[in-house]
Design a protein around this motif. Structure first.
Motif: not given
Lengths: 397, 88
Positions: A65, A93, A100
């Motif tokens: 992250w 996140a 991601l």
């Protein structure tokens, strides 16, 4: 180029073709061979990326992250207890809105220790804000990793995403997989986009205490709204991938032999392959049955499912995990969204394959015929609308 | 529906939590005759309230508006040039 690949190697190929720049992970069965393969690609100079070795899964996701916050396409992978250890960072996140991608190789959660697949780990992440999908086969694993980067980095979405694959059934089983050419993937996947980048010389605070709590609610509302918008992005990305590779998975759901179907099976993950076989045999036996394969759990395809079920006479939802004290999580979502869209139809829940119990097409046929026969003979609901299956024909309410 | 994006972002500014120096029960006081200008107090200060003033006889300067008096600077000082004095 068609090569024999395990599900885990297919996941590693997906990350490589997506030109991931940072990989951070901690080993856990049955995930480990994903990052082993990525380490091999990097070591051989076939992939231009850095590996960050960490002491735990909490740090593995934190580091991936962090790299993503810094503007790099980042990837991690985990399973079971590792995913649970990461759980806090999944919220950070998603809340940060930084794209991601993570592969989750589904595995039972202890106690007792158990390495075989069920969906307790991945289904426990439903409320984090991540996009979550499950794959049926190894080709879908590779394709979905590449697609997930595109979906995650779309400004209408800007949320991280999980690509799930069943432990061992996919992760360690070899299938022929078409590996697309790098230039095909490069044409499909644009330069990385993200809402902001943390960089030296331009100090920015992410996640500080809000001065107005309504701002906090609006951030959560915005995640929900972005999940809703992701539905359109997922469908578009599926169509675009089909144009380039000839492979379409239907977006959020795949409908299998649903034309003129009177009854429906709903399932998710590797055993959907067995369900398709069961549908073929049941069709030959004269049962008018179809299958709805759920690809995305989040965002949940409520509209598609309600639309398909509107003409159904009975639905059986197979869950590979359970929320004790309630029911199977997939069943609960199907039930809720059917109700939201005004669909009233008998819906049966089967809790099967939990703790990695092997479930084949014959077990599925057994459950489905028991349900349909009960419905047609006016005996439904069976002793319970939520039934447990232990394998070997053993059913408990 | 608003097209605005809601991000959990802020820019750092001085004193967002008010004058945290009022929390202090002990004040770090520097004896500049003992100071060897090593900069350790500046490096270790967790609140970033110690400033280095190059070319000055008073090489380090503490911002007492925000110093909480934790005593880390006094603890790390190799010449014991910083003493912790109870606030009056």
């Amino acid at each position: 180029m068609i090569k024999p690949l395990t599900g885990n190697y297919a996941a590693a190929w997906g990350a490589r073709l997506a030109r991931v720049g940072v990989v951070s992970a901690y080993p856990i069965t049955p995930q480990t061979t994903i990052v082993e393969k990525l380490a091999e690609f990097i070591e051989r100079g076939e992939m231009d990326a850095r590996i960050i070795r960490v002491e735990s899964e909490h740090s593995a996701l934190s580091a991936a992250w962090g790299a993503a916050l810094g503007g790099v396409r980042a990837f991690t992978a985990t399973a079971s207890h590792g995913l649970l250890y990461m759980h806090e960072m999944l919220w950070w996140a998603a809340g940060s809105r930084i794209p991601l991608v993570m592969a989750v190789v589904t595995r039972t959660i202890g106690p007792p220790w158990n390495i075989w697949t069920d969906h307790s780990d991945i289904m426990g992440q439903r409320d984090t804000g991540w996009l979550i999908m499950m794959s049926e086969h190894n080709q879908e694993v590779l394709d979905s990793i590449i697609q997930m980067f595109k979906i995650s980095e779309d400004p209408k979405v800007f949320l991280p995403g999980i690509v799930g694959l069943d432990g061992f059934i996919l992760s360690h089983t070899t299938e022929p997989v078409d590996i697309p050419d790098q230039d095909v993937v490069d044409r499909f996947l644009p330069e990385r986009r993200q809402p902001y980048i943390l960089k030296p010389g331009d100090p920015l605070i992410m996640g500080n205490i809000p001065s107005d709590l309504r701002d906090n609610v609006k951030m959560r509302w915005d995640i929900h709204r972005s999940q809703e918008r992701a539905k359109g992005v997922i469908r578009d990305v599926d169509r675009e991938w089909a144009k380039l590779t000839g492979r379409s998975y239907g977006g959020l759901v795949e409908r299998y032999r649903c034309d003129n179907a009177k009854y429906h099976i709903i399932g998710m993950g590797a055993w959907v392959g067995d369900m398709k076989e069961a549908v073929d045999i049941l069709r030959d036996m004269g049962y008018g049955i179809g299958l709805v394969k759920v690809r995305y759990v989040r965002p949940f395809p409520g509209e598609e499912i309600a639309e398909t079920l509107a003409s159904s006479k009975g639905v059986i939802v197979f869950d590979r995990s359970v929320s004790p004290g309630s029911a199977g999580p997939l069943y609960l979502d199907v039930l809720s969204h059917a109700y939201i869209h005004g669909v009233r139809v008998p819906i049966q829940n089967v809790l099967a394959g939990i703790a990695g119990i092997d479930v084949g097409y014959d077990d599925i046929i057994g459950g489905v015929t028991m349900f349909i026969n009960a419905l047609e003979e006016g005996r439904w609901p069976l002793p319970s609308k939520i039934q447990w299956y232990f394998g070997g024909g053993e059913w408990w309410p | 529906m608003s097209t605005e994006r809601y991000l959990p972002l802020a820019r750092p500014v001085v004193g967002v939590s008010g004058k945290t120096g009022t929390w202090r029960i002990e004040r770090p006081v520097i004896n500049y005759s003992k100071c060897i200008k090593c900069g350790l107090c500046w490096l270790y200060c967790p609140d970033n309230v110690i400033e280095i003033v190059e070319g000055s006889a008073e090489y380090v300067k503490i911002d007492y508006d925000y110093c909480k008096g934790c005593g880390i600077c006094s603890n790390v000082c190799p010449t014991k040039a910083i003493s912790m004095v109870p606030e009056g």
